[in-house]
Enzyme design. Structure first.
Site, PDB file in Angstrom:
ATOM      1  N   GLU A  74      -1.866 -16.406 -10.297  1.00  0.00           N
ATOM      2  CA  GLU A  74      -0.712 -15.575 -11.128  1.00  0.00           C
ATOM      3  C   GLU A  74       0.816 -15.883 -10.848  1.00  0.00           C
ATOM      4  OE1 GLU A  74      -1.426 -11.373 -10.750  1.00  0.00           O
ATOM      5  OE2 GLU A  74      -3.723 -11.573 -11.635  1.00  0.00           O
ATOM      6  N   ASN A  88     -12.665  -1.002  -4.254  1.00  0.00           N
ATOM      7  CA  ASN A  88     -12.872  -1.325  -5.825  1.00  0.00           C
ATOM      8  C   ASN A  88     -14.001  -2.118  -6.186  1.00  0.00           C
ATOM      9  OD1 ASN A  88     -11.963  -2.216  -8.566  1.00  0.00           O
ATOM     10  ND2 ASN A  88     -10.380  -3.872  -7.828  1.00  0.00           N
ATOM     11  N   CYS A 142      -6.877  -5.532  -7.413  1.00  0.00           N
ATOM     12  CA  CYS A 142      -6.739  -4.879  -6.212  1.00  0.00           C
ATOM     13  C   CYS A 142      -5.785  -6.068  -5.242  1.00  0.00           C
ATOM     14  CB  CYS A 142      -7.835  -4.452  -5.378  1.00  0.00           C
ATOM     15  SG  CYS A 142      -9.233  -5.507  -5.497  1.00  0.00           S
ATOM     16  N   HIS A 143      -5.996  -7.226  -5.824  1.00  0.00           N
ATOM     17  CA  HIS A 143      -5.535  -8.362  -5.111  1.00  0.00           C
ATOM     18  C   HIS A 143      -3.984  -8.584  -4.921  1.00  0.00           C
ATOM     19  CE1 HIS A 143      -6.076  -9.751  -9.248  1.00  0.00           C
ATOM     20  NE2 HIS A 143      -4.762 -10.342  -8.965  1.00  0.00           N
ATOM     21  N   TYR A 192       1.015  -1.096   0.120  1.00  0.00           N
ATOM     22  CA  TYR A 192      -0.015  -0.144   0.094  1.00  0.00           C
ATOM     23  C   TYR A 192       0.973   1.255  -0.150  1.00  0.00           C
ATOM     24  CZ  TYR A 192      -3.897  -3.217   1.021  1.00  0.00           C
ATOM     25  OH  TYR A 192      -4.902  -4.075   1.105  1.00  0.00           O
TER      26      TYR A 192
END
Length: 166
Positions: free
Chosen positions: A156, A121, A129-130, A98
């Site tokens: 991912e 979001n 946002c993950h 963040y």
């Protein structure tokens, strides 16, 4: 805002509600989430309208798509829109904190505000946002639940074996 259309789509994290207007996709909601949105009385169900969105989501869940190419229409404040745009610039398979995201936005002290915008979001997965984590590398905050965040990050990072255990 125009007419809102919606449909449901199944993904790695269960059932999702997709909603869009003439400008583009405006929300993705995990049906099992505590904050799950429900279709409004004036929304119109239209699965065909979402065929490309569903195709891209499925390709992403199969590990075949790394970048979405869809018209998006999130609604938020100017600051939220800036944060959400910055989220789209985080490469597939990478994470940032963040604080790092706040620095990218030109205000290193705004990590809490960035966290709030990140949590608001309306289009998770596509606006990734993950990919934002705590400064110590921990998985913190995700509107769809931390288990879903783990699933997306495992996908991912090509650690599909972790998805079954998440």
């Amino acid at each position: 805002m125009g007419e809102v259309r919606y449909t449901y789509c199944d993904g790695l994290m269960g059932r999702m509600l997709l909603a869009a207007n003439e400008r583009g996709l405006r929300s993705i909601n995990f049906a099992a989430s505590k904050r799950a949105e429900r279709p409004q009385a004036d929304w119109r169900e239209d699965r065909g309208f979402f065929s490309e969105t569903i195709r891209q989501l499925r390709a992403y869940f199969e590990g075949e798509l790394r970048e979405f190419d869809l018209p998006l229409a999130p609604e938020g404040t100017e600051f939220q829109m800036r944060v959400w745009q910055s989220l789209r610039e985080i490469p597939y398979g990478e994470t940032i904190s963040y604080g790092q995201l706040a620095t990218r936005l030109g205000n290193p002290k705004a990590s809490r505000a960035v966290g709030l915008a990140n949590g608001s979001n309306p289009i998770p997965i596509i606006i990734p946002c993950h990919r934002v984590i705590g400064s110590d590398g921990s998985l913190v905050g995700y509107g769809g639940g931390l288990e879903n965040k783990k699933i997306l990050l495992a996908l991912e990072s090509r650690q599909r074996a972790l998805i079954a255990t998440a």
